[in-house]
Design a protein around this motif. Structure first.
Motif, PDB file in Angstrom:
ATOM      1  N   GLU A   1       0.844  -1.192   0.000  1.00  0.00           N
ATOM      2  CA  GLU A   1       0.000   0.000   0.000  1.00  0.00           C
ATOM      3  C   GLU A   1       0.885   1.249   0.000  1.00  0.00           C
ATOM      4  OE1 GLU A   1      -2.580  -0.220   3.371  1.00  0.00           O
ATOM      5  OE2 GLU A   1      -3.277  -2.247   2.915  1.00  0.00           O
ATOM      6  N   GLY A   2       0.612   2.165  -0.883  1.00  0.00           N
ATOM      7  CA  GLY A   2       1.335   3.434  -0.910  1.00  0.00           C
ATOM      8  C   GLY A   2       2.694   3.391  -1.577  1.00  0.00           C
TER       9      GLY A   2
ATOM     10  N   VAL B   1      11.553  -6.623  -1.968  1.00  0.00           N
ATOM     11  CA  VAL B   1      10.684  -7.250  -2.972  1.00  0.00           C
ATOM     12  C   VAL B   1       9.497  -6.351  -3.297  1.00  0.00           C
ATOM     13  CG1 VAL B   1       9.141  -9.213  -3.387  1.00  0.00           C
ATOM     14  CG2 VAL B   1      11.384  -9.581  -2.363  1.00  0.00           C
ATOM     15  N   CYS B   2       9.121  -5.514  -2.336  1.00  0.00           N
ATOM     16  CA  CYS B   2       7.940  -4.669  -2.483  1.00  0.00           C
ATOM     17  C   CYS B   2       8.268  -3.284  -3.033  1.00  0.00           C
ATOM     18  CB  CYS B   2       7.226  -4.540  -1.135  1.00  0.00           C
ATOM     19  SG  CYS B   2       6.652  -6.119  -0.460  1.00  0.00           S
ATOM     20  N   CYS B   3       9.511  -3.053  -3.417  1.00  0.00           N
ATOM     21  CA  CYS B   3       9.927  -1.756  -3.949  1.00  0.00           C
ATOM     22  C   CYS B   3      10.425  -1.904  -5.382  1.00  0.00           C
ATOM     23  CB  CYS B   3      11.041  -1.162  -3.090  1.00  0.00           C
ATOM     24  SG  CYS B   3      10.581  -0.844  -1.373  1.00  0.00           S
ATOM     25  N   GLU B   4      10.069  -0.956  -6.216  1.00  0.00           N
ATOM     26  CA  GLU B   4      10.540  -0.976  -7.601  1.00  0.00           C
ATOM     27  C   GLU B   4      12.037  -0.694  -7.671  1.00  0.00           C
ATOM     28  OE1 GLU B   4       8.974  -1.711 -10.433  1.00  0.00           O
ATOM     29  OE2 GLU B   4       7.176  -2.245  -9.298  1.00  0.00           O
ATOM     30  N   ARG B   5      12.516   0.180  -6.805  1.00  0.00           N
ATOM     31  CA  ARG B   5      13.929   0.538  -6.809  1.00  0.00           C
ATOM     32  C   ARG B   5      14.724  -0.392  -5.890  1.00  0.00           C
ATOM     33  NH1 ARG B   5      14.576   6.796  -5.554  1.00  0.00           N
ATOM     34  NH2 ARG B   5      16.735   6.233  -6.032  1.00  0.00           N
TER      35      ARG B   5
ATOM     36  N   VAL C   1      10.611   8.332   3.835  1.00  0.00           N
ATOM     37  CA  VAL C   1       9.330   7.681   3.573  1.00  0.00           C
ATOM     38  C   VAL C   1       9.096   6.675   4.694  1.00  0.00           C
ATOM     39  CG1 VAL C   1       8.015   6.174   2.040  1.00  0.00           C
ATOM     40  CG2 VAL C   1       9.454   7.977   1.083  1.00  0.00           C
ATOM     41  N   PRO C   2       8.162   6.953   5.597  1.00  0.00           N
ATOM     42  CA  PRO C   2       7.895   6.008   6.688  1.00  0.00           C
ATOM     43  C   PRO C   2       7.168   4.783   6.142  1.00  0.00           C
ATOM     44  CG  PRO C   2       6.296   7.779   6.737  1.00  0.00           C
ATOM     45  CD  PRO C   2       7.283   8.132   5.652  1.00  0.00           C
ATOM     46  N   PHE C   3       7.405   3.641   6.757  1.00  0.00           N
ATOM     47  CA  PHE C   3       6.709   2.441   6.329  1.00  0.00           C
ATOM     48  C   PHE C   3       6.410   1.549   7.528  1.00  0.00           C
ATOM     49  CE2 PHE C   3      11.117   0.938   6.249  1.00  0.00           C
ATOM     50  CZ  PHE C   3      11.015  -0.341   6.770  1.00  0.00           C
ATOM     51  N   ALA C   4       5.476   0.643   7.335  1.00  0.00           N
ATOM     52  CA  ALA C   4       5.120  -0.323   8.372  1.00  0.00           C
ATOM     53  C   ALA C   4       5.056  -1.709   7.763  1.00  0.00           C
ATOM     54  CB  ALA C   4       3.776   0.026   9.000  1.00  0.00           C
ATOM     55  N   VAL C   5       5.706  -2.649   8.424  1.00  0.00           N
ATOM     56  CA  VAL C   5       5.615  -4.055   8.062  1.00  0.00           C
ATOM     57  C   VAL C   5       4.608  -4.691   9.015  1.00  0.00           C
ATOM     58  CG1 VAL C   5       6.855  -6.224   7.793  1.00  0.00           C
ATOM     59  CG2 VAL C   5       8.020  -4.064   7.341  1.00  0.00           C
ATOM     60  N   ILE C   6       3.608  -5.342   8.470  1.00  0.00           N
ATOM     61  CA  ILE C   6       2.542  -5.921   9.288  1.00  0.00           C
ATOM     62  C   ILE C   6       2.407  -7.411   8.980  1.00  0.00           C
ATOM     63  CG2 ILE C   6       0.076  -5.802   9.859  1.00  0.00           C
ATOM     64  CD1 ILE C   6       0.178  -2.881   8.762  1.00  0.00           C
ATOM     65  N   GLY C   7       2.544  -8.231  10.005  1.00  0.00           N
ATOM     66  CA  GLY C   7       2.303  -9.664   9.839  1.00  0.00           C
ATOM     67  C   GLY C   7       3.523 -10.551   9.876  1.00  0.00           C
ATOM     68  N   THR C   8       4.737  -9.987   9.761  1.00  0.00           N
ATOM     69  CA  THR C   8       5.925 -10.852   9.751  1.00  0.00           C
ATOM     70  C   THR C   8       6.156 -11.525  11.098  1.00  0.00           C
ATOM     71  OG1 THR C   8       7.301  -8.893  10.168  1.00  0.00           O
ATOM     72  CG2 THR C   8       7.126  -9.652   7.895  1.00  0.00           C
ATOM     73  N   ASP C   9       5.687 -10.915  12.179  1.00  0.00           N
ATOM     74  CA  ASP C   9       5.845 -11.545  13.492  1.00  0.00           C
ATOM     75  C   ASP C   9       4.956 -12.777  13.644  1.00  0.00           C
ATOM     76  OD1 ASP C   9       3.659  -9.813  13.338  1.00  0.00           O
ATOM     77  OD2 ASP C   9       3.631  -9.454  15.492  1.00  0.00           O
ATOM     78  N   LYS C  10       3.962 -12.892  12.794  1.00  0.00           N
ATOM     79  CA  LYS C  10       3.094 -14.075  12.852  1.00  0.00           C
ATOM     80  C   LYS C  10       3.691 -15.236  12.060  1.00  0.00           C
ATOM     81  CE  LYS C  10      -0.225 -11.872  15.062  1.00  0.00           C
ATOM     82  NZ  LYS C  10       0.357 -10.523  15.077  1.00  0.00           N
ATOM     83  N   ILE C  11       4.436 -14.925  11.004  1.00  0.00           N
ATOM     84  CA  ILE C  11       4.983 -15.999  10.181  1.00  0.00           C
ATOM     85  C   ILE C  11       6.391 -16.399  10.619  1.00  0.00           C
ATOM     86  CG2 ILE C  11       3.572 -15.373   8.198  1.00  0.00           C
ATOM     87  CD1 ILE C  11       5.869 -13.932   6.997  1.00  0.00           C
TER      88      ILE C  11
ATOM     89  N   THR D   1       1.699  -7.421   4.977  1.00  0.00           N
ATOM     90  CA  THR D   1       1.346  -6.117   4.401  1.00  0.00           C
ATOM     91  C   THR D   1       2.506  -5.151   4.604  1.00  0.00           C
ATOM     92  OG1 THR D   1      -1.025  -6.405   4.819  1.00  0.00           O
ATOM     93  CG2 THR D   1      -0.242  -4.154   4.501  1.00  0.00           C
ATOM     94  N   ILE D   2       2.862  -4.424   3.551  1.00  0.00           N
ATOM     95  CA  ILE D   2       3.845  -3.341   3.633  1.00  0.00           C
ATOM     96  C   ILE D   2       3.112  -2.059   3.288  1.00  0.00           C
ATOM     97  CG2 ILE D   2       6.038  -2.431   2.829  1.00  0.00           C
ATOM     98  CD1 ILE D   2       6.455  -5.062   4.081  1.00  0.00           C
TER      99      ILE D   2
END
Length: 223
Positions: free
Chosen positions: A24-25, A52-56, A147-157, A171-172
């Motif tokens: 997202e974003g 993986v989630c970034c074009e650059r 650019v602030p970002f949040a990683v959501i869910g990696t602590d579950k996997i 989710t990123i």
């Protein structure tokens, strides 16, 4: 093809299949010029999923022990981490913080994307901890937007940040770029550094939905 490009081409599809990242974003990341990505840190694989989630291409620092191993295993680890965008730095020495800061500055002055976790270490309990002011020094020294970002869910996997991660959904979430040109020339003012860092962490908290703890994660771990 560089080792970083090769790793993105080969490892990227595997990570996307395993973790089905929802981004997202992504449009908030400028297409050119130096950029600082600053976010939360839940587990080891954050640094593998984020690029993986970034074009650059994304660069980040890591412990030099990851690339100094001997034998076939050591060489394989060195190839893997360098290919993933990691720049090895001795962070355990007395000048580890300075070395990390100068490395980030060099990457940004080359017009690249540099990722940093202001907490300085993985969260011990899933909450968001106080940011260290290296992030503020970097943006004020280089003029690069944050650019602030949040990683959501990696602590579950990957609970506890160790062991083999299991398949799951991640989710990123990227926020809008933040710039601090109003503080030009004040990169040695500790009050300014704290204010800039806290404003970045506030955005990370908003994006992640984490509970905020006003203490350093390293102190929480020691306790």
């Amino acid at each position: 093809m560089s080792s970083l490009a090769f790793m993105r081409a080969t490892l990227g599809p595997v990570l996307r299949l395993m973790f089905r990242p929802q981004v997202e974003g992504a449009e908030n990341i400028p297409g050119t010029g130096p950029v600082i990505l600053a976010g939360n840190h839940l587990t080891f694989i954050d640094s593998l999923i984020l690029p993986v989630c970034c074009e650059r291409p994304v660069y980040f620092i890591g412990k030099d022990e990851y690339v100094t191993g001997k034998g076939i295993k050591g060489r394989a680890m060195a190839w893997f981490f360098r290919g993933a965008g990691m720049i090895p730095v001795d962070r355990d020495g007395g000048r580890g913080g300075v070395a990390a800061l100068m490395t980030g500055r060099r990457v940004l002055e080359e017009g690249k994307v540099f990722s940093i976790y202001p907490e300085g270490t993985r969260s011990p309990d899933g909450r968001l901890y106080r940011g260290r002011t290296g992030i503020a020094r970097l943006t004020l020294m280089t003029g690069a937007p944050v650019v602030p970002f949040a990683v959501i869910g990696t602590d579950k996997i990957q609970p506890g940040g160790k062991g083999m991660p299991r398949p799951g959904k991640v989710t990123i979430r990227f926020g809008e770029p933040m710039e601090f040109s109003r503080y030009d020339g004040m990169d040695r003012d500790r009050y300014v550094l704290r204010a800039v860092t806290d404003s970045v962490m506030t955005e990370v908290m908003r994006l992640s939905g984490q509970e905020y703890v006003d203490m350093y994660a390293t102190k929480a771990k020691a306790a």
